[in-house]
Write a protein that holds these residues in place. Structure first.
Motif, PDB file in Angstrom:
ATOM      1  N   GLY A  46       0.980  -1.190  -0.078  1.00 62.93           N
ATOM      2  CA  GLY A  46      -0.135   0.118  -0.052  1.00 62.93           C
ATOM      3  C   GLY A  46       0.894   1.394   0.023  1.00 62.93           C
ATOM      4  O   GLY A  46       2.051   1.320   0.117  1.00 62.93           O
ATOM      5  N   PRO A  47       0.271   2.318  -0.266  1.00 66.58           N
ATOM      6  CA  PRO A  47      -1.078   2.607  -0.169  1.00 66.58           C
ATOM      7  C   PRO A  47      -1.780   2.097  -1.387  1.00 66.58           C
ATOM      8  O   PRO A  47      -0.970   2.246  -2.501  1.00 66.58           O
ATOM      9  CB  PRO A  47      -1.364   4.169   0.082  1.00 66.58           C
ATOM     10  CG  PRO A  47      -0.132   4.771  -0.406  1.00 66.58           C
ATOM     11  CD  PRO A  47       0.994   3.615  -0.209  1.00 66.58           C
ATOM     12  N   VAL A  48      -2.900   1.632  -1.464  1.00 66.03           N
ATOM     13  CA  VAL A  48      -3.814   1.220  -2.443  1.00 66.03           C
ATOM     14  C   VAL A  48      -4.692   2.144  -2.802  1.00 66.03           C
ATOM     15  O   VAL A  48      -5.452   2.585  -2.081  1.00 66.03           O
ATOM     16  CB  VAL A  48      -4.445  -0.255  -2.525  1.00 66.03           C
ATOM     17  CG1 VAL A  48      -5.253  -0.407  -3.639  1.00 66.03           C
ATOM     18  CG2 VAL A  48      -3.573  -1.353  -2.135  1.00 66.03           C
ATOM     19  N   GLY A  49      -4.599   2.976  -4.144  1.00 63.87           N
ATOM     20  CA  GLY A  49      -5.786   3.885  -4.528  1.00 63.87           C
ATOM     21  C   GLY A  49      -7.132   3.219  -5.362  1.00 63.87           C
ATOM     22  O   GLY A  49      -6.715   2.425  -5.916  1.00 63.87           O
ATOM     23  N   LEU A  50      -8.167   3.653  -4.612  1.00 64.04           N
ATOM     24  CA  LEU A  50      -9.379   3.027  -5.066  1.00 64.04           C
ATOM     25  C   LEU A  50      -9.814   4.147  -6.126  1.00 64.04           C
ATOM     26  O   LEU A  50     -10.795   3.747  -6.792  1.00 64.04           O
ATOM     27  CB  LEU A  50     -10.296   2.480  -4.076  1.00 64.04           C
ATOM     28  CG  LEU A  50      -9.975   1.591  -3.026  1.00 64.04           C
ATOM     29  CD1 LEU A  50     -11.157   1.542  -2.129  1.00 64.04           C
ATOM     30  CD2 LEU A  50      -9.567   0.208  -3.616  1.00 64.04           C
ATOM     31  N   GLY A  51      -9.381   4.978  -6.337  1.00 65.92           N
ATOM     32  CA  GLY A  51     -10.002   6.059  -7.428  1.00 65.92           C
ATOM     33  C   GLY A  51     -10.704   7.268  -6.694  1.00 65.92           C
ATOM     34  O   GLY A  51     -10.757   7.447  -5.561  1.00 65.92           O
ATOM     35  N   ASN A  52     -11.787   7.545  -7.173  1.00 69.11           N
ATOM     36  CA  ASN A  52     -12.751   8.710  -6.765  1.00 69.11           C
ATOM     37  C   ASN A  52     -14.064   8.547  -6.943  1.00 69.11           C
ATOM     38  O   ASN A  52     -14.388   7.795  -7.713  1.00 69.11           O
ATOM     39  CB  ASN A  52     -12.456  10.079  -7.724  1.00 69.11           C
ATOM     40  CG  ASN A  52     -11.005  10.405  -7.650  1.00 69.11           C
ATOM     41  OD1 ASN A  52     -10.460  10.922  -6.547  1.00 69.11           O
ATOM     42  ND2 ASN A  52     -10.469  10.786  -8.874  1.00 69.11           N
ATOM     43  N   GLY A  53     -14.990   9.200  -6.101  1.00 75.34           N
ATOM     44  CA  GLY A  53     -16.382   8.921  -6.321  1.00 75.34           C
ATOM     45  C   GLY A  53     -17.125   9.962  -5.551  1.00 75.34           C
ATOM     46  O   GLY A  53     -16.508  10.864  -4.938  1.00 75.34           O
TER      47      GLY A  53
END
Length: 179
Positions: A46-53
């Protein structure tokens, strides 16, 4: 004279073979040990980015490979890997700046690789089986195993972003453990 020679040579062979056949065999006991190792789990750094929402929507993404390695060399091998999450926060961590762990769902999917003998079972094989990580959930398990084994899977996180969430980068921790 030729016949006598053949008879004499044949008699000599019978005597020679009789001496070898009467020797007693010798037995030697031999032992060795098979050493067992450990049960370990490795996770993405990590860090693992999941994106935007946007508030009121969901975002998802894979964490990266999680691997359980069992080198205990057990006659009956079994283990269970579990996952749990903290809440995710941004800024000062007020209620509007917190996404609770109950809004974080997890599904392991099927293994991308396994080694050894036994029944490898995903905790949640499909997205439809995703479970909230506000409590510890089974991520993967092995039953009926023998000897050394391993399993690797790439779990998916789904974050249900509350309508009250504020703008910011949210950080939390997903913890995998093995027993």
């Amino acid at each position: 004279m030729r016949i006598r020679y053949s008879v004499a040579a044949g008699a000599a062979m019978v005597v020679a073979n009789a001496g070898v056949a009467s020797a007693a065999p010798g037995d030697t006991a031999v032992t060795f040990s098979v050493s067992g190792g450990s049960l370990a789990i490795s996770v993405p750094a990590g860090p693992v980015g999941l994106g935007n929402g946007l508030p009121g929507n969901s975002i998802s993404g894979q964490l990266g490979n999680v691997t359980v390695t069992d080198t205990r060399a057990l006659l009956t091998a079994a283990w269970t890997a579990s996952a749990i999450s903290t809440s995710f926060t941004t800024g000062g961590g007020t209620a509007a700046e917190t996404i609770p762990a109950s809004s974080i769902s997890y599904w392991s999917g099927t293994a991308s690789a396994t080694t050894g003998l036994g029944v490898f079972t995903p905790g949640q094989a499909t997205a439809a089986q995703a479970q909230s990580l506000n409590v510890s959930r089974t991520a993967y398990s092995l039953t009926g195993g023998t000897g050394n084994n391993s399993a690797t899977w790439n779990p998916t996180l789904v974050v249900a972003i509350p309508v009250s969430a504020v703008n910011g980068t949210y950080t939390g921790t997903v913890t995998h453990s093995i027993a």
